[in-house]
Design an enzyme around this catalytic site. Sequence first.
Site, PDB file in Angstrom:
ATOM      1  N   PRO A   9       0.799  -1.223   0.000  1.00  0.00           N
ATOM      2  CA  PRO A   9       0.000   0.000   0.000  1.00  0.00           C
ATOM      3  C   PRO A   9       0.836   1.279   0.000  1.00  0.00           C
ATOM      4  O   PRO A   9       1.861   1.369   0.663  1.00  0.00           O
ATOM      5  CB  PRO A   9      -0.827  -0.097   1.291  1.00  0.00           C
ATOM      6  N   ASN A  10       0.335   2.232  -0.791  1.00  0.00           N
ATOM      7  CA  ASN A  10       0.871   3.597  -0.881  1.00  0.00           C
ATOM      8  C   ASN A  10       2.191   3.706  -1.640  1.00  0.00           C
ATOM      9  O   ASN A  10       2.694   4.815  -1.844  1.00  0.00           O
ATOM     10  CB  ASN A  10       1.002   4.239   0.511  1.00  0.00           C
ATOM     11  N   ARG A  17       4.281  11.083  -2.194  1.00  0.00           N
ATOM     12  CA  ARG A  17       4.169  10.738  -0.793  1.00  0.00           C
ATOM     13  C   ARG A  17       5.430  11.098  -0.002  1.00  0.00           C
ATOM     14  O   ARG A  17       6.514  10.573  -0.290  1.00  0.00           O
ATOM     15  CB  ARG A  17       3.975   9.224  -0.759  1.00  0.00           C
ATOM     16  N   TYR A  22      10.679   9.272   1.427  1.00  0.00           N
ATOM     17  CA  TYR A  22      10.702   8.240   0.380  1.00  0.00           C
ATOM     18  C   TYR A  22      11.344   8.693  -0.927  1.00  0.00           C
ATOM     19  O   TYR A  22      11.460   7.889  -1.863  1.00  0.00           O
ATOM     20  CB  TYR A  22       9.276   7.727   0.126  1.00  0.00           C
ATOM     21  N   ASN A  74       8.180  -5.222  -0.742  1.00  0.00           N
ATOM     22  CA  ASN A  74       8.052  -4.118   0.196  1.00  0.00           C
ATOM     23  C   ASN A  74       6.579  -4.093   0.605  1.00  0.00           C
ATOM     24  O   ASN A  74       5.739  -3.580  -0.138  1.00  0.00           O
ATOM     25  CB  ASN A  74       8.454  -2.791  -0.446  1.00  0.00           C
ATOM     26  N   ALA A  77       2.976  -0.605   4.947  1.00  0.00           N
ATOM     27  CA  ALA A  77       2.501  -0.659   6.331  1.00  0.00           C
ATOM     28  C   ALA A  77       2.079  -2.062   6.764  1.00  0.00           C
ATOM     29  O   ALA A  77       2.061  -2.363   7.968  1.00  0.00           O
ATOM     30  CB  ALA A  77       1.337   0.318   6.512  1.00  0.00           C
ATOM     31  N   GLU A  98      12.871  -8.910   1.985  1.00  0.00           N
ATOM     32  CA  GLU A  98      12.056  -7.772   2.435  1.00  0.00           C
ATOM     33  C   GLU A  98      12.825  -6.481   2.152  1.00  0.00           C
ATOM     34  O   GLU A  98      14.005  -6.384   2.486  1.00  0.00           O
ATOM     35  CB  GLU A  98      11.835  -7.928   3.948  1.00  0.00           C
ATOM     36  N   HIS A 100      12.688  -2.110   2.415  1.00  0.00           N
ATOM     37  CA  HIS A 100      12.072  -0.842   2.819  1.00  0.00           C
ATOM     38  C   HIS A 100      12.927   0.289   2.282  1.00  0.00           C
ATOM     39  O   HIS A 100      14.156   0.269   2.431  1.00  0.00           O
ATOM     40  CB  HIS A 100      11.958  -0.737   4.343  1.00  0.00           C
ATOM     41  N   ARG A 107      12.821   4.842  12.774  1.00  0.00           N
ATOM     42  CA  ARG A 107      11.534   5.541  12.748  1.00  0.00           C
ATOM     43  C   ARG A 107      10.673   5.170  13.977  1.00  0.00           C
ATOM     44  O   ARG A 107      11.212   4.757  14.988  1.00  0.00           O
ATOM     45  CB  ARG A 107      10.832   5.266  11.407  1.00  0.00           C
TER      46      ARG A 107
HETATM   47  C1  DQA Z   1       8.083   1.352   4.046  1.00  0.00           C
HETATM   48  C2  DQA Z   1       8.139   1.612   5.550  1.00  0.00           C
HETATM   49  C3  DQA Z   1       6.800   1.332   6.179  1.00  0.00           C
HETATM   50  O1  DQA Z   1       6.855   1.580   7.573  1.00  0.00           O
HETATM   51  C4  DQA Z   1       5.735   2.245   5.584  1.00  0.00           C
HETATM   52  O2  DQA Z   1       4.479   1.947   6.137  1.00  0.00           O
HETATM   53  C5  DQA Z   1       5.711   2.169   4.101  1.00  0.00           C
HETATM   54  C6  DQA Z   1       6.971   2.132   3.372  1.00  0.00           C
HETATM   55  C7  DQA Z   1       9.402   1.760   3.339  1.00  0.00           C
HETATM   56  O3  DQA Z   1       9.555   1.401   2.180  1.00  0.00           O
HETATM   57  O4  DQA Z   1      10.248   2.442   3.928  1.00  0.00           O
HETATM   58  O5  DQA Z   1       4.653   2.226   3.481  1.00  0.00           O
HETATM   59  O6  DQA Z   1       7.892  -0.021   3.828  1.00  0.00           O
END
Ligand code: DQA
Length: 145
Positions: A9-10, A17, A22, A74, A77, A98, A100, A107
Site C-alpha cells: 500500500p501507498n 508521498r 521516500y 516491500n 505498512a 524484504e 524498505h 523511525r
Molecule cells: C516502508 C516503511 C513502512 O513503515 C511504511 O508503512 C511504508 C513504506 C518503506 O519502504 O520504507 O509504506 O515499507
Amino acid sequence: MKLLIINGPNLNMLGIREPAIYGAENYETLCRRILDFAAANHVEAELYQSNHEGDLVDKIQAAYFDGTDGIVINPGAYTHTSVALLDAVKAVGLPTVEVHISDVSAREDFRQVSYIRAACAATISGHGLAGYTEAMQLLLERAKA
Ligand code: DQA
C-alpha cells in the site's frame, strides 16, 4: 530465472508521498530501474503493486504455481500488521527478500515490528530505491550458490 517484485500500500504514491522520507522518484521510475536491472542480468521480472492485503496474499500464492524463483517484497505498512503476508511467504516457501525504502529501524516504535521478516532470507532497509535491485542481486547470487 524469474523474480516477482511486490509493492504494498501507498508505494504507488512514490514521488508524491512524503518525499523527505521516500524520495522524489515515482513508482514508474522504480519499475524502470527494476526492469533495466533485470534485462542487464538476464532475469525475468514481474512487477506488482496493490493497496489490498488479500490481493498481495493472492499474488504471493500465485507465484508458487507460475514458476517464480524468488520474491522481493516491500509490504509497506502491512509489514507491521500482517500475519497473513507472513503466512503466505511461509506457505509458498520461495526465497524472499524484504525491502524498505526508508530506514525503518530509525523511525516510530510501531514500525519496529516486521511480521514478514521471519520468513525472509534478508532485509534491506534505508537504501532508497536501490534496495530493490540489491534484493534482486541477493536472490541471483543465492540461486547461483
Ligand atoms: C516502508 C516503511 C513502512 O513503515 C511504511 O508503512 C511504508 C513504506 C518503506 O519502504 O520504507 O509504506 O515499507
